[in-house]
Design a protein around this motif. Structure first.
Motif, PDB file in Angstrom:
ATOM      1  N   UNK A 154       0.826  -1.198   0.000  1.00 31.36           N
ATOM      2  CA  UNK A 154       0.000   0.000   0.000  1.00 31.36           C
ATOM      3  C   UNK A 154       0.865   1.256   0.000  1.00 31.36           C
ATOM      4  N   UNK A 155       0.477   2.194  -0.836  1.00 32.38           N
ATOM      5  CA  UNK A 155       1.162   3.479  -0.869  1.00 32.38           C
ATOM      6  C   UNK A 155       0.384   4.485  -0.030  1.00 32.38           C
ATOM      7  N   UNK A 156       1.070   5.438   0.577  1.00 26.86           N
ATOM      8  CA  UNK A 156       0.355   6.456   1.352  1.00 26.86           C
ATOM      9  C   UNK A 156      -0.602   7.246   0.475  1.00 26.86           C
ATOM     10  N   UNK A 157      -1.735   7.625   1.042  1.00 26.60           N
ATOM     11  CA  UNK A 157      -2.711   8.418   0.305  1.00 26.60           C
ATOM     12  C   UNK A 157      -2.171   9.821   0.057  1.00 26.60           C
ATOM     13  N   UNK A 158      -2.639  10.432  -1.032  1.00 25.60           N
ATOM     14  CA  UNK A 158      -2.189  11.782  -1.372  1.00 25.60           C
ATOM     15  C   UNK A 158      -2.601  12.797  -0.322  1.00 25.60           C
ATOM     16  N   UNK A 159      -3.580  12.442   0.506  1.00 17.02           N
ATOM     17  CA  UNK A 159      -4.045  13.356   1.542  1.00 17.02           C
ATOM     18  C   UNK A 159      -3.160  13.335   2.784  1.00 17.02           C
ATOM     19  N   UNK A 160      -2.256  12.367   2.873  1.00 16.98           N
ATOM     20  CA  UNK A 160      -1.384  12.283   4.037  1.00 16.98           C
ATOM     21  C   UNK A 160      -0.384  13.452   4.029  1.00 16.98           C
ATOM     22  N   UNK A 161       0.072  13.866   5.200  1.00 12.41           N
ATOM     23  CA  UNK A 161       1.002  14.993   5.258  1.00 12.41           C
ATOM     24  C   UNK A 161       2.412  14.619   4.815  1.00 12.41           C
ATOM     25  N   UNK A 162       3.184  15.624   4.512  1.00 13.17           N
ATOM     26  CA  UNK A 162       4.618  15.477   4.271  1.00 13.17           C
ATOM     27  C   UNK A 162       5.306  15.576   5.626  1.00 13.17           C
ATOM     28  N   UNK A 163       6.368  14.808   5.828  1.00 13.31           N
ATOM     29  CA  UNK A 163       7.023  14.734   7.132  1.00 13.31           C
ATOM     30  C   UNK A 163       8.437  15.296   7.092  1.00 13.31           C
ATOM     31  N   UNK A 164       8.736  16.142   8.068  1.00 13.46           N
ATOM     32  CA  UNK A 164      10.126  16.520   8.360  1.00 13.46           C
ATOM     33  C   UNK A 164      10.462  15.971   9.734  1.00 13.46           C
TER      34      UNK A 164
ATOM     35  N   UNK B 102       8.419   5.890  16.822  1.00 16.48           N
ATOM     36  CA  UNK B 102       7.349   6.825  16.457  1.00 16.48           C
ATOM     37  C   UNK B 102       7.656   7.534  15.152  1.00 16.48           C
ATOM     38  N   UNK B 103       8.929   7.907  14.964  1.00 16.20           N
ATOM     39  CA  UNK B 103       9.324   8.542  13.704  1.00 16.20           C
ATOM     40  C   UNK B 103       9.119   7.581  12.544  1.00 16.20           C
ATOM     41  N   UNK B 104       9.502   6.319  12.737  1.00 21.60           N
ATOM     42  CA  UNK B 104       9.341   5.320  11.670  1.00 21.60           C
ATOM     43  C   UNK B 104       7.871   5.136  11.311  1.00 21.60           C
ATOM     44  N   UNK B 105       7.013   5.098  12.332  1.00 20.57           N
ATOM     45  CA  UNK B 105       5.580   4.925  12.076  1.00 20.57           C
ATOM     46  C   UNK B 105       5.026   6.115  11.288  1.00 20.57           C
ATOM     47  N   UNK B 106       5.435   7.327  11.665  1.00 18.15           N
ATOM     48  CA  UNK B 106       4.988   8.514  10.947  1.00 18.15           C
ATOM     49  C   UNK B 106       5.505   8.515   9.512  1.00 18.15           C
ATOM     50  N   UNK B 107       6.739   8.075   9.332  1.00 20.79           N
ATOM     51  CA  UNK B 107       7.346   8.086   8.011  1.00 20.79           C
ATOM     52  C   UNK B 107       6.694   7.073   7.088  1.00 20.79           C
ATOM     53  N   UNK B 108       6.305   5.924   7.644  1.00 21.06           N
ATOM     54  CA  UNK B 108       5.636   4.910   6.832  1.00 21.06           C
ATOM     55  C   UNK B 108       4.286   5.412   6.335  1.00 21.06           C
ATOM     56  N   UNK B 109       3.654   6.277   7.116  1.00 20.66           N
ATOM     57  CA  UNK B 109       2.329   6.785   6.765  1.00 20.66           C
ATOM     58  C   UNK B 109       2.404   8.045   5.912  1.00 20.66           C
ATOM     59  N   UNK B 110       3.510   8.769   5.970  1.00 26.21           N
ATOM     60  CA  UNK B 110       3.612  10.076   5.323  1.00 26.21           C
ATOM     61  C   UNK B 110       3.549   9.978   3.803  1.00 26.21           C
ATOM     62  N   UNK B 111       3.060  11.048   3.207  1.00 24.57           N
ATOM     63  CA  UNK B 111       3.033  11.142   1.745  1.00 24.57           C
ATOM     64  C   UNK B 111       4.444  11.191   1.181  1.00 24.57           C
ATOM     65  N   UNK B 112       5.317  11.866   1.886  1.00 24.15           N
ATOM     66  CA  UNK B 112       6.727  11.959   1.497  1.00 24.15           C
ATOM     67  C   UNK B 112       7.502  12.476   2.696  1.00 24.15           C
TER      68      UNK B 112
ATOM     69  N   UNK C  54      16.529   6.891   6.975  1.00 24.28           N
ATOM     70  CA  UNK C  54      15.224   6.405   7.457  1.00 24.28           C
ATOM     71  C   UNK C  54      14.169   6.492   6.368  1.00 24.28           C
ATOM     72  N   UNK C  55      14.225   7.572   5.573  1.00 22.38           N
ATOM     73  CA  UNK C  55      13.268   7.699   4.464  1.00 22.38           C
ATOM     74  C   UNK C  55      13.502   6.627   3.407  1.00 22.38           C
ATOM     75  N   UNK C  56      14.775   6.367   3.078  1.00 22.41           N
ATOM     76  CA  UNK C  56      15.082   5.285   2.129  1.00 22.41           C
ATOM     77  C   UNK C  56      14.568   3.945   2.650  1.00 22.41           C
TER      78      UNK C  56
END
Length: 215
Positions: free
Chosen positions: A117-127, A184-194, A211-213
């Motif tokens: 599954x890919x993140x939905x386009x409505x998901x936020x971008x994460x820094x 927690x960062x990993x969980x957010x990153x898996x859900x983030x749009x980018x 982590x993003x890779x």
């Protein structure tokens, strides 16, 4: 340590061995005016937070170490986590024999990373990272405000108040999550749009990119 023939190894997480202003930034832009040993430029341009006193103190320490050749004489090796930093050290006159490239270790990828599954386009971008001016987070906030794109910012740092005030003034769609655990960062990153890294200084293979890779 040298007298006892005990080798000393140092990791270069920034560029302070090259320039007294370790970010190599001046007025928000990359600056290499100290190349060639011209470290007095740190005082001339008041590179340390625009302070004459702070710049004098940093310059004095740099000149003392240069006079004593502290790092050249005492360090057996300098570990650099990126090939870019390796090349930067060499271009500033350091010997390749004193440098060794050892990349940062990447995080372990969770089972969730195998999900198709890919993140939905409505998901936020994460820094995810340090909230300091050289990281370009203020630029990210301005971009989010102009584009109307939701952004989550995970982390803390000396510029947090400045960045939060900017986001509030611009009514930017930005959520500040504060300091999170690695999981927690990993969980957010898996859900983030980018994931985004808007840095404006010379980065050094930051963990947030690895982590993003991995995600």
């Amino acid at each position: 340590m040298r007298a006892r023939e005990i080798p000393v190894v140092m990791t270069a997480h920034d560029l302070k061995l090259l320039c007294p202003a370790y970010t190599m930034l001046r007025n928000g832009h990359v600056c290499e005016a100290c190349r060639g040993g011209k470290v007095s430029n740190v005082l001339r341009h008041r590179c340390i937070k625009g302070s004459t006193l702070g710049s004098v103190a940093v310059l004095a320490v740099a000149l003392l170490h240069r006079m004593r050749q502290t790092y050249q004489r005492s360090l057996a090796r300098i570990v650099v986590p990126s090939r870019f930093y390796f090349e930067k050290f060499v271009s500033w006159g350091w010997s390749e024999s004193q440098l060794v490239y050892i990349p940062n270790f990447g995080p372990e990828v969770s089972a969730a990373a195998n999900s198709p599954e890919l993140p939905a386009a409505s998901e936020p971008i994460l820094y995810a990272g340090r909230l300091s001016l050289e990281k370009g987070v203020s630029t990210l906030v301005r971009a989010a405000a102009r584009a109307g794109v939701s952004v989550e910012i995970a982390g803390d740092g000396p510029a947090r108040t400045i960045i939060e005030t900017l986001a509030r003034d611009l009514a930017a769609p930005v959520t500040f999550l504060g300091r999170l655990t690695g999981a927690e960062v990993q969980a957010r990153m898996m859900r983030a749009r980018a994931a985004v890294l808007p840095s404006e200084w010379y980065e050094n293979a930051p963990l947030s990119v690895l982590e993003a890779f991995a995600a």
